[in-house]
Enzyme design. Structure first.
Site, short mmCIF file in Angstrom:
data_model
loop_
_atom_site.label_atom_id
_atom_site.label_comp_id
_atom_site.label_asym_id
_atom_site.label_seq_id
_atom_site.Cartn_x
_atom_site.Cartn_y
_atom_site.Cartn_z
N ASP A 157 0.84 -1.20 0.00
CA ASP A 157 0.00 0.00 0.00
C ASP A 157 0.88 1.26 0.00
O ASP A 157 2.06 1.19 0.38
CB ASP A 157 -0.91 0.00 1.25
CG ASP A 157 -2.12 0.91 1.10
OD1 ASP A 157 -2.22 1.63 0.09
OD2 ASP A 157 -2.97 0.88 2.02
N GLY A 158 0.30 2.36 -0.39
CA GLY A 158 0.97 3.65 -0.35
C GLY A 158 0.82 4.31 1.01
O GLY A 158 0.31 3.70 1.96
N ASP A 191 0.53 8.60 2.90
CA ASP A 191 0.54 10.06 2.70
C ASP A 191 1.78 10.68 3.32
O ASP A 191 2.30 11.67 2.82
CB ASP A 191 -0.74 10.66 3.30
CG ASP A 191 -1.97 10.09 2.61
OD1 ASP A 191 -2.08 10.28 1.38
OD2 ASP A 191 -2.77 9.42 3.26
N GLY A 203 -4.83 7.35 4.58
CA GLY A 203 -6.25 7.72 4.58
C GLY A 203 -6.57 8.92 3.71
O GLY A 203 -7.71 9.38 3.70
N GLY A 204 -5.55 9.40 2.96
CA GLY A 204 -5.83 10.49 2.03
C GLY A 204 -6.94 10.12 1.06
O GLY A 204 -7.72 10.97 0.64
N GLY A 205 -7.02 8.84 0.75
CA GLY A 205 -8.10 8.35 -0.14
C GLY A 205 -9.32 7.88 0.63
O GLY A 205 -10.29 7.40 0.03
N GLU A 216 -7.88 -0.49 5.15
CA GLU A 216 -6.44 -0.69 4.98
C GLU A 216 -5.82 -1.21 6.28
O GLU A 216 -4.99 -2.12 6.26
CB GLU A 216 -5.79 0.65 4.59
CG GLU A 216 -6.17 1.11 3.19
CD GLU A 216 -5.69 2.51 2.85
OE1 GLU A 216 -5.63 2.82 1.66
OE2 GLU A 216 -5.40 3.30 3.76
N LYS A 254 7.12 11.68 0.23
CA LYS A 254 6.30 11.23 1.38
C LYS A 254 7.14 10.98 2.64
O LYS A 254 6.60 10.84 3.72
CB LYS A 254 5.54 9.94 1.02
CG LYS A 254 4.71 9.98 -0.26
CD LYS A 254 3.45 10.80 -0.09
CE LYS A 254 2.54 10.78 -1.29
NZ LYS A 254 1.81 9.57 -1.53
C1 5RP Z 1 -5.75 5.76 0.84
C2 5RP Z 1 -4.36 5.83 1.30
C3 5RP Z 1 -3.28 5.96 0.28
O1 5RP Z 1 -2.38 4.93 0.45
C4 5RP Z 1 -2.59 7.27 0.45
O2 5RP Z 1 -3.57 8.30 0.42
C5 5RP Z 1 -1.55 7.51 -0.64
O3 5RP Z 1 -2.20 7.67 -1.87
P1 5RP Z 1 -1.41 7.96 -3.20
O4 5RP Z 1 -0.64 6.74 -3.56
O5 5RP Z 1 -2.50 8.29 -4.20
O6 5RP Z 1 -0.51 9.15 -2.95
O7 5RP Z 1 -4.05 5.77 2.48
O8 5RP Z 1 -6.66 5.73 1.91
#
Ligand code: 5RP
Length: 222
Positions: free
Chosen positions: A85-86, A88, A99-101, A107, A125
């Site tokens: 996973d990515g 923020d 949680g930006g998304g 998650e 980041k």
């Molecule tokens: C979604 C997240 C994402 O992992 C986080 O927002 C990073 O997103 P991106 O890869 O678009 O920068 O936590 O809830």
């Protein structure tokens, strides 16, 4: 290199990590966001080698299914060697804000089952101290005002994410202005507020491996 090229490079590095470290037939946990989307596209090349996936959001489930990859209910899965996973923000201890998304709760649940959390990020980041990125908190709608008052007592400025409802039917408060010097303690403290589902600090269960996209290539931090 553009930010998208850096994200693509770390996504490919994560797919290579899965190919090298996950046993054949393994179930892979998949995160949410633009970097995770690049990972899904790269993981598609391994679809005959893995047993399937678990998705951390409806958007991720749809993208995985679009590539013809099986997506399992987490309750059917006993072992998950890798979750990708990515983030923020991420610090040197591999604690993260996520949680930006808006997918932070699912998650966190999928990550809790995984043996190894592989975080994929571009170099922007990685921070010394987290908190510049507003901390997302998923909240039961009727508790919004109460939780906002409690978050303000902790020194934050909570703002409701307008027009956004999570996959679980809840709202998000984005908390600005926090100086996160003890991420593990703050994660626990915010989760104790009645009405909070969970918050976007991943410090109790941090990442195990960070694949960081830089202009000089992908760096691996553990
Ligand atoms: C979604 C997240 C994402 O992992 C986080 O927002 C990073 O997103 P991106 O890869 O678009 O920068 O936590 O809830």
């Amino acid at each position: 290199m553009t930010q998208d090229e850096l994200k693509q490079a770390v996504a490919q590095a994560a797919a290579d990590y899965v190919a090298q470290n996950a046993p054949a037939g393994a179930i892979i946990g998949v995160g949410t966001g633009s970097t995770a989307n690049f990972f899904i596209d790269a993981l598609a090349a391994l679809k005959d080698r893995i047993g399937g996936t678990v998705a951390s959001s409806e958007a991720t489930r749809k993208r995985l299914e679009g590539h013809g990859m099986p997506v399992f209910d987490l309750n059917e899965v006993i072992e998950m060697p890798i979750y990708v996973d990515g983030a923020d923000e991420i610090d040197g201890g591999l604690n993260m804000i996520k949680g930006g998304g808006g997918a932070l709760t699912r998650e966190k649940i999928v990550a809790a089952v995984a043996t190894t959390f592989v975080c994929i990020c571009d170099a922007s980041k990685l921070v010394e101290t987290m908190g510049k990125f507003p901390l997302p908190v998923e909240v039961i709608p009727m508790a919004r005002a109460h939780v906002a008052r409690e978050l303000a007592k902790l020194g934050g400025r909570p703002q409701e994410r307008v027009g956004f409802i999570t996959d679980n039917g809840n709202i998000i408060l984005d908390v600005h202005g926090l100086q996160i010097t003890d991420p593990k303690a703050l994660e626990a403290q915010i989760n104790q507020i009645t009405g909070v589902v969970t918050n976007g600090l991943f410090a109790v269960r941090p990442a195990n491996v960070l694949l960081l996209g830089t202009a000089d290539g992908v760096r691996t931090l553990t």
